[in-house]
Design a protein around this motif. Sequence first.
Motif, PDB file in Angstrom:
ATOM      1  N   LEU A  67     -17.994  24.909  -7.442  1.00  0.00           N
ATOM      2  CA  LEU A  67     -16.808  25.586  -6.911  1.00  0.00           C
ATOM      3  C   LEU A  67     -16.396  26.761  -7.792  1.00  0.00           C
ATOM      4  CD1 LEU A  67     -14.716  22.504  -5.755  1.00  0.00           C
ATOM      5  CD2 LEU A  67     -15.802  24.224  -4.281  1.00  0.00           C
ATOM      6  N   ARG A  68     -16.511  26.603  -9.081  1.00  0.00           N
ATOM      7  CA  ARG A  68     -16.146  27.660 -10.029  1.00  0.00           C
ATOM      8  C   ARG A  68     -17.082  28.854  -9.920  1.00  0.00           C
ATOM      9  NH1 ARG A  68     -12.100  27.643  -9.897  1.00  0.00           N
ATOM     10  NH2 ARG A  68     -10.994  25.991 -10.854  1.00  0.00           N
ATOM     11  N   PRO A  71     -17.935  32.706  -5.512  1.00  0.00           N
ATOM     12  CA  PRO A  71     -16.859  33.694  -5.389  1.00  0.00           C
ATOM     13  C   PRO A  71     -15.801  33.318  -4.338  1.00  0.00           C
ATOM     14  CG  PRO A  71     -18.981  34.794  -5.439  1.00  0.00           C
ATOM     15  CD  PRO A  71     -19.256  33.322  -5.350  1.00  0.00           C
ATOM     16  N   ALA A  72     -16.195  32.559  -3.322  1.00  0.00           N
ATOM     17  CA  ALA A  72     -15.256  32.174  -2.272  1.00  0.00           C
ATOM     18  C   ALA A  72     -14.283  31.083  -2.722  1.00  0.00           C
ATOM     19  CB  ALA A  72     -16.013  31.697  -1.039  1.00  0.00           C
ATOM     20  N   THR A  73     -14.633  30.339  -3.783  1.00  0.00           N
ATOM     21  CA  THR A  73     -13.801  29.213  -4.201  1.00  0.00           C
ATOM     22  C   THR A  73     -13.395  29.255  -5.678  1.00  0.00           C
ATOM     23  OG1 THR A  73     -15.780  27.863  -4.647  1.00  0.00           O
ATOM     24  CG2 THR A  73     -14.776  27.668  -2.447  1.00  0.00           C
ATOM     25  N   THR A  74     -13.820  30.254  -6.393  1.00  0.00           N
ATOM     26  CA  THR A  74     -13.587  30.303  -7.834  1.00  0.00           C
ATOM     27  C   THR A  74     -12.117  30.316  -8.217  1.00  0.00           C
ATOM     28  OG1 THR A  74     -14.291  31.362  -9.884  1.00  0.00           O
ATOM     29  CG2 THR A  74     -13.677  32.823  -8.079  1.00  0.00           C
ATOM     30  N   MET A  94     -13.315  20.335 -18.437  1.00  0.00           N
ATOM     31  CA  MET A  94     -12.722  21.661 -18.663  1.00  0.00           C
ATOM     32  C   MET A  94     -13.810  22.724 -18.781  1.00  0.00           C
ATOM     33  SD  MET A  94      -9.663  20.973 -18.359  1.00  0.00           S
ATOM     34  CE  MET A  94      -8.336  19.881 -18.707  1.00  0.00           C
ATOM     35  N   ARG A  95     -14.908  22.376 -19.410  1.00  0.00           N
ATOM     36  CA  ARG A  95     -16.008  23.340 -19.529  1.00  0.00           C
ATOM     37  C   ARG A  95     -16.638  23.653 -18.181  1.00  0.00           C
ATOM     38  NH1 ARG A  95     -19.172  21.937 -25.146  1.00  0.00           N
ATOM     39  NH2 ARG A  95     -17.529  22.764 -26.495  1.00  0.00           N
ATOM     40  N   GLN A  96     -16.542  22.723 -17.231  1.00  0.00           N
ATOM     41  CA  GLN A  96     -17.082  22.962 -15.890  1.00  0.00           C
ATOM     42  C   GLN A  96     -16.137  23.796 -15.043  1.00  0.00           C
ATOM     43  OE1 GLN A  96     -20.298  22.072 -15.791  1.00  0.00           O
ATOM     44  NE2 GLN A  96     -19.685  21.393 -17.827  1.00  0.00           N
ATOM     45  N   GLY A  97     -14.883  23.905 -15.481  1.00  0.00           N
ATOM     46  CA  GLY A  97     -13.931  24.742 -14.753  1.00  0.00           C
ATOM     47  C   GLY A  97     -12.657  24.045 -14.304  1.00  0.00           C
ATOM     48  N   ALA A  98     -12.507  22.751 -14.613  1.00  0.00           N
ATOM     49  CA  ALA A  98     -11.260  22.065 -14.266  1.00  0.00           C
ATOM     50  C   ALA A  98     -10.124  22.643 -15.102  1.00  0.00           C
ATOM     51  CB  ALA A  98     -11.388  20.568 -14.525  1.00  0.00           C
TER      52      ALA A  98
END
Length: 121
Positions: A67-68, A71-74, A94-98
């Motif tokens: 998801l991160r 571009p449509a969901t980042t 957190m490193r994955q984008g949470a």
Amino acid sequence: MARVMVVDDSPTDTEHIKTILMRGGYDVISADSGRRAINLARSEAPDCVVMDIVMPGMNGFQATRALRRDPATTHIPIVVVSSKNQATDRLWAMRQGARQYIVKPVEEPELLNTVRQLLAA
């Protein structure tokens, strides 16, 4: 009304989290796998995602990362809600984008406050 997507393979946990969010005034959709979450996020554009980690197939770490990177969901904030309670799990999420991490069992005030803060940011 903000829309929140709950991603969890446990129907019990999904219903519990959905109930909390609906009581908090959110429109709630759900997905029971990481792959379905990615597809639903692209088509429904939720304002926030509540993501479990332990799921068959694509786990929550992988789905968060996907998801991160899309571009449509980042831009969609993700809060991980998991039974995994180790510091390394939090760090990896957190490193994955949470943006936030909550340990199950989910407490209503904590979840609602976390989602409100993410949506206000």
